[in-house]
Design a protein around this motif. Sequence first.
Motif, PDB file in Angstrom:
ATOM      1  N   SER A  89       0.803  -1.230   0.000  1.00  0.00           N
ATOM      2  CA  SER A  89       0.000   0.000   0.000  1.00  0.00           C
ATOM      3  C   SER A  89       0.831   1.274   0.000  1.00  0.00           C
ATOM      4  CB  SER A  89      -0.910   0.007   1.223  1.00  0.00           C
ATOM      5  OG  SER A  89      -0.122   0.141   2.392  1.00  0.00           O
ATOM      6  N   ILE A  91       1.669   2.871   2.611  1.00  0.00           N
ATOM      7  CA  ILE A  91       0.960   3.731   3.568  1.00  0.00           C
ATOM      8  C   ILE A  91       1.936   4.622   4.346  1.00  0.00           C
ATOM      9  CG2 ILE A  91       0.949   1.941   5.386  1.00  0.00           C
ATOM     10  CD1 ILE A  91      -1.885   2.936   6.106  1.00  0.00           C
ATOM     11  N   LYS A  92       1.570   5.875   4.516  1.00  0.00           N
ATOM     12  CA  LYS A  92       2.405   6.866   5.213  1.00  0.00           C
ATOM     13  C   LYS A  92       3.860   6.806   4.754  1.00  0.00           C
ATOM     14  CE  LYS A  92      -0.522   7.545   9.218  1.00  0.00           C
ATOM     15  NZ  LYS A  92      -0.680   7.368  10.649  1.00  0.00           N
TER      16      LYS A  92
END
Length: 143
Positions: A89, A91-92
Amino acid sequence: MNHKKYVGILLVLLTLFFIYNFHIYTDKENYADVVLTQKALRGQHLWYKNNCNSCHQIYGLGGYLGPDLTNIYSFRNQNDAYLKILFNSGIKTMPLFDFNEQEKEELVQFLKEIDQTGHSPNIHSKIEINGWIDINHKKQHHE
Ligand code: HEC
Protein backbone atom coordinates in the motif's frame (compact mmCIF):
# COMPACT_ATOMS: atom_id res chain seq x y z
CA MET A 1 47.59 1.15 53.02
CA ASN A 2 47.18 -2.56 52.37
CA HIS A 3 46.85 -2.94 48.63
CA LYS A 4 46.67 -6.71 48.82
CA LYS A 5 43.30 -6.45 50.51
CA TYR A 6 41.89 -4.41 47.61
CA VAL A 7 43.34 -6.74 45.01
CA GLY A 8 41.72 -9.62 46.90
CA ILE A 9 38.31 -7.92 46.94
CA LEU A 10 38.67 -7.09 43.24
CA LEU A 11 39.44 -10.71 42.41
CA VAL A 12 36.43 -11.92 44.38
CA LEU A 13 34.17 -9.45 42.57
CA LEU A 14 35.62 -10.40 39.18
CA THR A 15 35.10 -14.08 39.94
CA LEU A 16 31.47 -13.46 40.92
CA PHE A 17 31.00 -11.39 37.78
CA PHE A 18 32.27 -14.24 35.59
CA ILE A 19 30.15 -16.87 37.36
CA TYR A 20 27.04 -14.68 37.01
CA ASN A 21 27.67 -14.01 33.33
CA PHE A 22 28.47 -17.64 32.60
CA HIS A 23 25.21 -18.60 34.24
CA ILE A 24 22.94 -16.14 32.42
CA TYR A 25 24.50 -16.67 29.00
CA THR A 26 24.57 -20.46 29.10
CA ASP A 27 21.26 -21.19 30.83
CA LYS A 28 19.12 -22.59 28.02
CA GLU A 29 15.96 -22.59 30.13
CA ASN A 30 15.34 -18.91 29.52
CA TYR A 31 15.37 -19.07 25.75
CA ALA A 32 12.40 -20.02 23.63
CA ASP A 33 13.40 -22.01 20.59
CA VAL A 34 10.87 -20.79 18.08
CA VAL A 35 10.48 -23.14 15.12
CA LEU A 36 9.05 -21.64 11.95
CA THR A 37 7.69 -23.54 8.93
CA GLN A 38 9.54 -23.34 5.60
CA LYS A 39 6.91 -20.96 4.28
CA ALA A 40 7.27 -18.63 7.26
CA LEU A 41 11.07 -18.77 6.90
CA ARG A 42 10.72 -17.57 3.31
CA GLY A 43 8.56 -14.75 4.70
CA GLN A 44 11.26 -13.98 7.27
CA HIS A 45 13.79 -13.84 4.43
CA LEU A 46 11.62 -11.25 2.66
CA TRP A 47 11.25 -9.40 5.96
CA TYR A 48 15.03 -8.94 6.30
CA LYS A 49 15.75 -8.53 2.59
CA ASN A 50 13.34 -5.58 2.44
CA ASN A 51 14.44 -4.09 5.76
CA CYS A 52 10.99 -4.23 7.34
CA ASN A 53 12.82 -4.40 10.67
CA SER A 54 14.32 -0.95 10.14
CA CYS A 55 10.84 0.50 10.86
CA HIS A 56 8.92 -2.31 12.59
CA GLN A 57 9.65 -4.28 15.74
CA ILE A 58 9.18 -8.00 16.29
CA TYR A 59 9.15 -9.02 19.98
CA GLY A 60 9.92 -5.36 20.69
CA LEU A 61 13.14 -5.29 18.63
CA GLY A 62 13.52 -3.17 15.52
CA GLY A 63 13.00 0.37 14.28
CA TYR A 64 10.31 2.68 15.63
CA LEU A 65 9.01 4.49 12.56
CA GLY A 66 6.22 1.94 12.15
CA PRO A 67 4.26 -0.12 14.70
CA ASP A 68 5.39 -3.35 16.43
CA LEU A 69 4.06 -6.21 14.29
CA THR A 70 4.50 -9.13 16.73
CA ASN A 71 0.77 -9.49 17.29
CA ILE A 72 -0.55 -7.67 14.25
CA TYR A 73 -2.04 -10.91 12.92
CA SER A 74 -4.49 -11.34 15.80
CA PHE A 75 -4.84 -7.58 16.31
CA ARG A 76 -6.23 -7.36 12.76
CA ASN A 77 -8.54 -10.34 13.41
CA GLN A 78 -6.41 -12.83 11.47
CA ASN A 79 -7.42 -11.04 8.32
CA ASP A 80 -4.93 -12.25 5.67
CA ALA A 81 -6.48 -10.09 2.96
CA TYR A 82 -6.05 -6.90 5.01
CA LEU A 83 -2.36 -7.60 5.65
CA LYS A 84 -1.72 -8.48 2.02
CA ILE A 85 -3.17 -5.14 0.89
CA LEU A 86 -1.08 -3.30 3.52
CA PHE A 87 2.17 -4.84 2.25
CA ASN A 88 1.81 -3.13 -1.14
CA SER A 89 0.00 0.00 0.00
CA GLY A 90 2.91 2.39 0.59
CA ILE A 91 0.96 3.73 3.57
CA LYS A 92 2.40 6.87 5.21
CA THR A 93 6.20 6.57 5.31
CA MET A 94 6.19 2.88 4.43
CA PRO A 95 7.85 2.29 1.04
CA LEU A 96 5.67 1.18 -1.86
CA PHE A 97 6.48 -2.54 -2.23
CA ASP A 98 5.47 -4.72 -5.14
CA PHE A 99 5.18 -8.22 -3.66
CA ASN A 100 3.55 -10.93 -5.76
CA GLU A 101 0.83 -13.19 -4.35
CA GLN A 102 3.26 -15.89 -3.22
CA GLU A 103 5.49 -13.40 -1.42
CA LYS A 104 2.47 -11.83 0.30
CA GLU A 105 1.40 -15.32 1.45
CA GLU A 106 4.87 -15.95 2.87
CA LEU A 107 4.95 -12.63 4.73
CA VAL A 108 1.49 -13.30 6.18
CA GLN A 109 2.63 -16.77 7.27
CA PHE A 110 5.67 -15.26 8.99
CA LEU A 111 3.56 -12.69 10.88
CA LYS A 112 1.00 -15.38 11.74
CA GLU A 113 3.57 -17.71 13.31
CA ILE A 114 5.29 -14.84 15.12
CA ASP A 115 1.91 -13.86 16.56
CA GLN A 116 1.43 -17.42 17.84
CA THR A 117 4.76 -17.47 19.66
CA GLY A 118 5.07 -14.21 21.59
CA HIS A 119 3.57 -11.09 23.15
CA SER A 120 4.68 -7.55 22.54
CA PRO A 121 4.69 -5.44 24.59
CA ASN A 122 5.40 -8.17 27.12
CA ILE A 123 3.59 -6.54 30.02
CA HIS A 124 3.33 -9.74 32.06
CA SER A 125 7.08 -10.34 32.29
CA LYS A 126 8.58 -10.54 35.76
CA ILE A 127 12.06 -9.51 36.84
CA GLU A 128 13.65 -12.40 38.72
CA ILE A 129 16.01 -12.14 41.66
CA ASN A 130 19.05 -12.81 39.45
CA GLY A 131 18.11 -9.88 37.21
CA TRP A 132 16.82 -12.09 34.40
CA ILE A 133 13.44 -11.23 32.92
CA ASP A 134 10.99 -14.11 32.96
CA ILE A 135 9.34 -13.56 29.59
CA ASN A 136 5.79 -14.66 29.17
CA HIS A 137 5.99 -16.85 26.06
CA LYS A 138 3.01 -18.15 24.25
CA LYS A 139 4.13 -21.39 22.66
CA GLN A 140 7.17 -22.34 20.70
CA HIS A 141 5.43 -24.08 17.83
CA HIS A 142 3.07 -22.88 15.17
CA GLU A 143 -0.12 -24.67 14.19
C1 HEC B 1 10.35 3.26 6.16
C2 HEC B 1 9.64 2.58 7.21
C3 HEC B 1 8.88 1.30 6.92
C4 HEC B 1 9.34 0.16 6.33
C5 HEC B 1 10.72 -0.12 5.76
C6 HEC B 1 8.25 -0.78 6.38
N1 HEC B 1 7.17 -0.23 6.98
FE1 HEC B 1 5.38 -1.13 7.38
N2 HEC B 1 4.64 0.59 8.12
C7 HEC B 1 5.37 1.74 8.32
C8 HEC B 1 4.51 2.74 8.97
C9 HEC B 1 4.92 4.16 9.36
C10 HEC B 1 3.26 2.11 9.16
C11 HEC B 1 2.05 2.71 9.87
C12 HEC B 1 0.98 3.15 8.97
C13 HEC B 1 -0.17 3.69 9.80
O1 HEC B 1 0.05 4.19 10.90
O2 HEC B 1 -1.28 3.60 9.33
C14 HEC B 1 3.38 0.76 8.63
C15 HEC B 1 2.36 -0.17 8.65
C16 HEC B 1 2.51 -1.51 8.33
C17 HEC B 1 1.50 -2.52 8.50
C18 HEC B 1 0.09 -2.30 9.04
C19 HEC B 1 0.04 -2.29 10.53
C20 HEC B 1 -1.35 -2.11 11.04
O3 HEC B 1 -1.52 -1.37 11.99
O4 HEC B 1 -2.28 -2.73 10.52
C21 HEC B 1 2.03 -3.71 8.09
C22 HEC B 1 1.37 -5.07 8.09
C23 HEC B 1 3.38 -3.44 7.65
N3 HEC B 1 3.65 -2.09 7.83
C24 HEC B 1 4.25 -4.39 7.17
C25 HEC B 1 5.52 -4.10 6.67
C26 HEC B 1 6.37 -5.08 6.02
C27 HEC B 1 6.03 -6.55 5.84
C28 HEC B 1 7.50 -4.42 5.64
C29 HEC B 1 8.65 -4.96 4.85
C30 HEC B 1 8.36 -5.64 3.61
C31 HEC B 1 7.36 -3.04 6.08
N4 HEC B 1 6.14 -2.88 6.68
C32 HEC B 1 8.33 -2.07 5.89
C33 HEC B 1 6.68 1.97 7.98
C34 HEC B 1 7.51 1.05 7.34
